[in-house]
Write an enzyme that holds these catalytic residues in place. Sequence first.
Site, PDB file in Angstrom:
ATOM      1  NE  ARG A  38     -16.459 -65.471  42.576  1.00  8.75           N
ATOM      2  CZ  ARG A  38     -16.881 -66.360  41.677  1.00  8.75           C
ATOM      3  NH1 ARG A  38     -16.028 -66.815  40.766  1.00  8.75           N
ATOM      4  NH2 ARG A  38     -18.129 -66.782  41.683  1.00  8.75           N
ATOM      5  CD  GLU A  60      -8.672 -36.830  55.004  1.00  4.15           C
ATOM      6  OE1 GLU A  60      -8.032 -37.317  55.965  1.00  4.15           O
ATOM      7  OE2 GLU A  60      -9.857 -37.139  54.758  1.00  4.15           O
ATOM      8  CG  ASN A  91     -12.303 -43.602  60.287  1.00  3.86           C
ATOM      9  OD1 ASN A  91     -12.439 -43.347  59.105  1.00  3.86           O
ATOM     10  ND2 ASN A  91     -12.146 -44.842  60.740  1.00  3.86           N
ATOM     11  CG  HIS A 129     -12.931 -39.135  58.357  1.00  2.00           C
ATOM     12  ND1 HIS A 129     -11.842 -38.448  58.838  1.00  2.00           N
ATOM     13  CD2 HIS A 129     -12.684 -39.343  57.032  1.00  2.00           C
ATOM     14  CE1 HIS A 129     -10.976 -38.250  57.855  1.00  2.00           C
ATOM     15  NE2 HIS A 129     -11.464 -38.781  56.761  1.00  2.00           N
ATOM     16  CG  HIS A 157     -14.013 -36.349  52.212  1.00  2.00           C
ATOM     17  ND1 HIS A 157     -14.816 -37.037  53.087  1.00  2.00           N
ATOM     18  CD2 HIS A 157     -12.729 -36.709  52.503  1.00  2.00           C
ATOM     19  CE1 HIS A 157     -14.063 -37.784  53.879  1.00  2.00           C
ATOM     20  NE2 HIS A 157     -12.807 -37.612  53.548  1.00  2.00           N
TER      21      HIS A 157
END
Length: 383
Positions: free
Chosen positions: A134, A198, A257, A260, A279
Amino acid sequence: MTQAADPHTDDIAAQRVAVDLGTRSYDILIGRDLLSGAGARIAEALPGARVAVVTDETVARHHLSALQDSLEAAAIGFVSILLPPGEASKRFDVFETVCDRVLEARLERGDAIVALGGGVVGDLAGFVAASVRRGMPFVQMPTSLLAQVDSSVGGKTGINVRHGKNLIGAFHQPVLVLADTSVLDTLSPREFRAGYAEVVKYGLLGDAPFFSWLEANHRAVFAGGPEREEAIAASCRAKARVVAADEFEAGERALLNLGHTFGHALEAIVAYDGTRLVHGEGVAIGMRLAFDFSRTLGLCGVDDCARVAAHLAAVGLPTHIGDIPGQMPPADTFLDIMAQDKKVSRGALTFVLVRGIGEAYVERGVDPARLHGFLTDELARGA
């Protein structure tokens, strides 16, 4: 630029960018040869922790031994987990395998996952760190330009599924990011160009002077001079500001974004085949599309669109759908994929559009008919 004071002699010139998230704040360190001091850094941040180093086979050949030596020197116990390189590793069965390896090594909740690699490794390893027991601490050691300026910062983790990119994942912040710029010397020209997309994004979405600086200095950035560290630090500062203001992408962070939504659709259409599109190339095409779509909506001038396309082309990035090898499907397929995008809200298409260079904004009600017509024209132009 102010140099951060640092007690470690091997990275004393490292630049420090702080990500301010209260009790979960962390530093991004940027500079050459940080890998050799990584063990000391991890021991300082996580005293007594053991680590699982997640990396891919290509990165391991170049950099894993240096990291292992650093961990041994700092008396940190570790296990190394190697993945096949490429976007195809961001899937459920690989995620399950890495989780199994971490548990087999009996790492505890206070131990750590270290991501040594590009965006694929960072996204997958971060999702493992968010999930096993977790939640475990997580250190990012990005080895690609794209990862150093974008995916390693901000806590987005995840994997791809047949419905789209990064649709299964979690927000899970690292405790430290070490961006060793010397490892970028081993990147192929294509990989470096993809990461540069980017960098350009930060200028286009909110910093017109930075975009102008890139137009004037991109050759030095590619050549590896001090301009490279400056571009990386400027990008990290921009992302850190946005993440601190909107960690879970409820508002301003969606600006990151830019390009994107188009780019992720293109990646899904080529089935994440890196021989056709990686990408950053998808983002480059997507940013050019976002500017031209904004122009068709009467938001952005022709001159700014031309500057964006010219700069991306000048560094060798693709700018048109037709630059992607192979056949493209009709516009209907693009819209079907975009309808699964994470930024869709109550069925409404959300895009980052622009009023000019450095003037991006989030539009939460894009007209599907206008988008369909725009994509139809783009596809016809590339046929």
